[in-house]
Design a protein around this motif. Structure first.
Motif, short mmCIF file in Angstrom:
data_model
loop_
_atom_site.label_atom_id
_atom_site.label_comp_id
_atom_site.label_asym_id
_atom_site.label_seq_id
_atom_site.Cartn_x
_atom_site.Cartn_y
_atom_site.Cartn_z
N LYS A 102 0.83 -1.20 0.00
CA LYS A 102 0.00 0.00 0.00
C LYS A 102 0.87 1.26 0.00
CE LYS A 102 -1.60 -1.96 3.68
NZ LYS A 102 -1.18 -3.35 3.41
N VAL A 103 0.63 2.13 -0.99
CA VAL A 103 1.41 3.36 -1.13
C VAL A 103 0.49 4.57 -0.99
CG1 VAL A 103 2.82 4.76 -2.70
CG2 VAL A 103 3.11 2.27 -2.64
N ALA A 104 0.90 5.54 -0.19
CA ALA A 104 0.16 6.79 -0.04
C ALA A 104 0.82 7.88 -0.86
CB ALA A 104 0.10 7.20 1.43
N LEU A 105 0.02 8.60 -1.62
CA LEU A 105 0.49 9.78 -2.32
C LEU A 105 0.01 10.99 -1.52
CD1 LEU A 105 -0.30 8.99 -6.08
CD2 LEU A 105 1.73 8.39 -4.74
N VAL A 106 0.95 11.82 -1.11
CA VAL A 106 0.63 12.93 -0.21
C VAL A 106 0.56 14.24 -0.97
CG1 VAL A 106 1.33 14.17 1.87
CG2 VAL A 106 1.78 11.72 1.67
N ASP A 199 2.79 7.08 -11.20
CA ASP A 199 3.60 6.29 -12.14
C ASP A 199 5.01 6.08 -11.61
OD1 ASP A 199 3.82 4.99 -14.76
OD2 ASP A 199 5.20 6.60 -15.25
N TYR A 200 5.58 7.14 -11.07
CA TYR A 200 6.93 7.07 -10.50
C TYR A 200 6.96 6.12 -9.30
CZ TYR A 200 10.86 8.63 -7.57
OH TYR A 200 11.97 8.67 -6.77
N ALA A 201 5.95 6.22 -8.43
CA ALA A 201 5.90 5.38 -7.23
C ALA A 201 5.76 3.91 -7.58
CB ALA A 201 4.75 5.83 -6.34
N ARG A 202 4.88 3.60 -8.52
CA ARG A 202 4.67 2.20 -8.90
C ARG A 202 5.95 1.60 -9.50
NH1 ARG A 202 -0.26 -0.24 -9.21
NH2 ARG A 202 -1.32 1.79 -9.35
N ASN A 203 6.63 2.37 -10.33
CA ASN A 203 7.89 1.89 -10.92
C ASN A 203 8.95 1.66 -9.85
OD1 ASN A 203 6.91 1.91 -13.54
ND2 ASN A 203 7.57 4.02 -13.93
N GLU A 215 -0.19 -5.70 -7.70
CA GLU A 215 -0.33 -5.93 -6.27
C GLU A 215 0.02 -4.69 -5.46
OE1 GLU A 215 1.67 -9.43 -4.95
OE2 GLU A 215 0.64 -10.75 -6.37
N ILE A 216 0.33 -3.61 -6.16
CA ILE A 216 0.67 -2.35 -5.50
C ILE A 216 -0.54 -1.42 -5.56
CG2 ILE A 216 2.21 -0.34 -5.49
CD1 ILE A 216 4.22 -2.12 -7.06
N GLY A 217 -1.04 -1.02 -4.42
CA GLY A 217 -2.18 -0.11 -4.37
C GLY A 217 -1.71 1.32 -4.15
N ILE A 218 -2.05 2.22 -5.07
CA ILE A 218 -1.66 3.62 -4.98
C ILE A 218 -2.86 4.44 -4.54
CG2 ILE A 218 -0.64 5.58 -6.18
CD1 ILE A 218 1.26 3.27 -6.18
N PHE A 219 -2.74 5.14 -3.40
CA PHE A 219 -3.86 5.90 -2.85
C PHE A 219 -3.47 7.36 -2.64
CE2 PHE A 219 -4.59 1.52 -1.84
CZ PHE A 219 -5.95 1.35 -2.05
N PHE A 220 -4.25 8.24 -3.24
CA PHE A 220 -4.00 9.67 -3.13
C PHE A 220 -4.82 10.25 -1.98
CE2 PHE A 220 -5.14 14.07 -4.67
CZ PHE A 220 -3.90 14.63 -4.42
N ILE A 221 -4.17 10.97 -1.08
CA ILE A 221 -4.87 11.63 0.03
C ILE A 221 -5.21 13.04 -0.46
CG2 ILE A 221 -4.78 12.28 2.45
CD1 ILE A 221 -2.73 10.10 2.90
N LYS A 239 -6.49 5.23 -18.65
CA LYS A 239 -6.62 4.66 -17.31
C LYS A 239 -5.73 5.42 -16.34
CE LYS A 239 -6.50 0.19 -14.87
NZ LYS A 239 -5.81 0.70 -13.66
N SER A 240 -6.24 5.66 -15.15
CA SER A 240 -5.46 6.34 -14.12
C SER A 240 -4.49 5.38 -13.45
CB SER A 240 -6.40 6.94 -13.06
OG SER A 240 -5.67 7.44 -11.96
N GLY A 241 -3.38 5.90 -12.99
CA GLY A 241 -2.42 5.10 -12.25
C GLY A 241 -2.72 5.03 -10.77
N VAL A 242 -3.78 5.72 -10.34
CA VAL A 242 -4.18 5.75 -8.94
C VAL A 242 -5.33 4.77 -8.71
CG1 VAL A 242 -5.05 7.22 -7.07
CG2 VAL A 242 -3.46 8.16 -8.75
N ASP A 243 -5.26 4.04 -7.61
CA ASP A 243 -6.28 3.02 -7.33
C ASP A 243 -7.40 3.51 -6.43
OD1 ASP A 243 -5.01 0.68 -8.70
OD2 ASP A 243 -3.40 1.13 -7.29
N GLY A 244 -7.14 4.54 -5.65
CA GLY A 244 -8.17 5.05 -4.75
C GLY A 244 -7.82 6.45 -4.28
N VAL A 245 -8.85 7.18 -3.87
CA VAL A 245 -8.67 8.55 -3.38
C VAL A 245 -9.31 8.65 -2.00
CG1 VAL A 245 -9.22 10.98 -3.75
CG2 VAL A 245 -8.62 9.53 -5.70
#
Length: 478
Positions: A102-106, A199-203, A215-221, A239-245
């Motif tokens: 699980k990755v958080a985008l801040v 995109d940078y985070a997933r790579n 298997e990597i979940g990208i979530f924007f706060i 398609k967006s590279g973000v999985d949830g907001v």
């Protein structure tokens, strides 16, 4: 949806999350946009219809209705509703449990929610401790776009007759697609900082930790609901590279509790990859994007209705002394978003301290700052097109006839724009009548005229019938 406590989240099984929340989550996914109406709280007042910039709301049968085609998720109805009948739809924290990593985008606006003694590193450390495996700053994506924008201005400004318009705010992009399609080519054709960072985070995670990308979940706060719509219905990409907001307002209490309990040594020892520069953090406040472009020929405008005024100026070719337009739907910029917690004025003061700290760090420790040289801003792969929700008909000749009819109807209306008919003004009611969605008697003044007319007709009919009855009585019986 009620948040789980952070310590419960860590050990919660994915199946348990599905059993408890999937039904409600699926129900929320039915909404195309990220602003929803609670009919039980709506009293049918006209506050929202007056504030909506695209006239996407009507009051019918005593309840507001939001047009999916016209809504741009600006959140003005959320702000203006005194009964809290409108709210934002975001993703629940529990959704993170469906991913292995699980990755958080801040968003940089998140920093401004926390005052001293919080620091950028302590906030990032606290976010990692509420259930995320890694944290990335969206300000890094902003830094990358800043570098690309400087280059774009130098290379292309002489080839266009109107200023370049920032595409960072999804609300402004949707607004242009709907009301000003002639300005689409003036939008800066780059993915948003959120998408570039995703995109940078997933790579980074996939390469360095050998984890499959799916298997990597990208979530924007996020500070606003429009970001969720931009994820579900992306523009410029298929398609967006973000999985949830996740809303800042939902994450805030969890982060704050971690900050309050966090030992000072943990705060200072948190090691993050190269951090974003002060330029990217400054994006959270209006004017921050423009200042970094090394030009004084820019205009920064905030507030959706002010943005409309400026776009009208551009479309009418009355704004020729500006090269770059930074337009933000929210007053104050992202720090004024409807999903933020802090007052935007105090948030602006707090943000300036984070920017100052980042500037000092860049001077004293340049090696710790993210280098944008080797990272290119990704251009849109899917051309933007206009939104035809405002068109009266697909056939231009039919549309023109309907427009003429609409104007004729509008002339017969009182022109008071009272909103009592459920439309924001008389022009909107005339449009609804032409579309077959309303009648002239929805206007209370027209209804009164009709009632008076019917009353006069009834009186005349009654008089005629009385005379007729009298005449019948006078006929002698044989």
């Amino acid at each position: 949806m009620k948040l789980f406590k952070a310590n419960r989240m860590q050990g919660l099984d994915r199946a348990l999350w599905k059993n408890e929340t999937e039904e409600r989550f699926v129900e929320e996914l039915k909404h195309t946009h990220s602003v929803k109406l609670n009919i039980e709280k709506c009293v049918g007042c006209t506050n929202c219809i007056k504030r909506c910039p695209t006239q996407a709301i009507r009051v019918r049968d005593g309840v507001a209705h939001i047009s999916e085609g016209r809504c741009i998720d600006c959140g003005e109805c959320i702000r203006s509703c005194p009964h809290h009948a409108k709210s934002a739809v975001t993703d629940p924290m529990e959704m993170t449990l469906t991913y292995k990593f699980k990755v958080a985008l801040v968003a940089p606006s998140l920093y401004a929610q926390f005052g001293p003694p919080a620091t950028r590193k302590s906030v990032l450390a606290a976010i990692k401790n509420i259930g995320f495996d890694d944290v990335f700053e969206v300000a890094i994506g902003a830094d990358i776009i800043t570098s690309a924008s400087v280059k774009e201005l130098k290379e292309n400004i002489s080839h266009i007759d109107k200023p370049i318009i920032s595409s960072a705010c999804p609300v402004v992009v949707r607004l242009i697609q709907m009301k000003y399609p002639g300005l689409i080519d003036n939008l800066l054709p780059y993915d948003s900082p959120m998408e570039i960072t995703a995109d940078y985070a997933r790579n980074e995670v996939s390469t360095k930790m050998n984890i499959p990308r799916n298997e990597i979940g990208i979530f924007f706060i996020s500070p606003c609901p429009a970001k969720r719509t931009a994820v579900r219905i992306p523009y410029g990409e298929e398609k967006s590279g973000v999985d949830g907001v996740i809303a800042i307002s939902d994450a805030y209490p969890l982060i704050l509790s971690k900050l309050e309990k966090m030992d000072l040594s943990i705060k200072n020892s948190f090691e993050q990859r190269p951090v974003a520069a002060c330029e990217g953090i400054r994006w959270a406040s209006i004017g921050g994007e423009s200042v970094a472009l090394n030009t004084d020929r820019f205009l920064a405008v905030d507030g959706i209705h002010n943005v409309i005024d400026i776009l009208e100026e551009i479309e009418n070719e009355r704004l020729r002394d500006v090269d770059f337009i930074e337009a933000n739907s929210c007053i104050g910029g992202c720090i004024g978003g409807p999903l933020t917690v802090a007052n935007r004025y105090s948030a602006k003061t707090r943000l300036s301290k984070y920017v100052d700290a980042a500037r000092l760090n860049k001077i004293n420790n340049p090696e710790s700052v993210f280098k944008t040289d080797s990272h290119n801003a990704k251009k849109w792969s899917v051309p933007l097109s206009g939104n035809e929700a405002l068109k009266l008909d697909k056939d231009i000749s039919v549309a023109l006839k309907k427009y003429e009819t609409m104007r004729d109807i509008e002339k017969t209306l009182p022109g008071l724009d009272c909103g009592a008919c459920g439309a924001p003004d008389c022009a909107a009611l005339a449009e609804d009548i032409v579309r077959g969605e309303a009648t002239e008697t929805d206007c209370i003044f027209k209804l009164k005229e009709r009632i008076r007319s019917v009353a006069v007709e009834m009186s005349l009919l009654e008089s005629a019938m009385s005379k007729h009855t009298g005449a019948i009585k006078e006929i002698p019986e044989n």
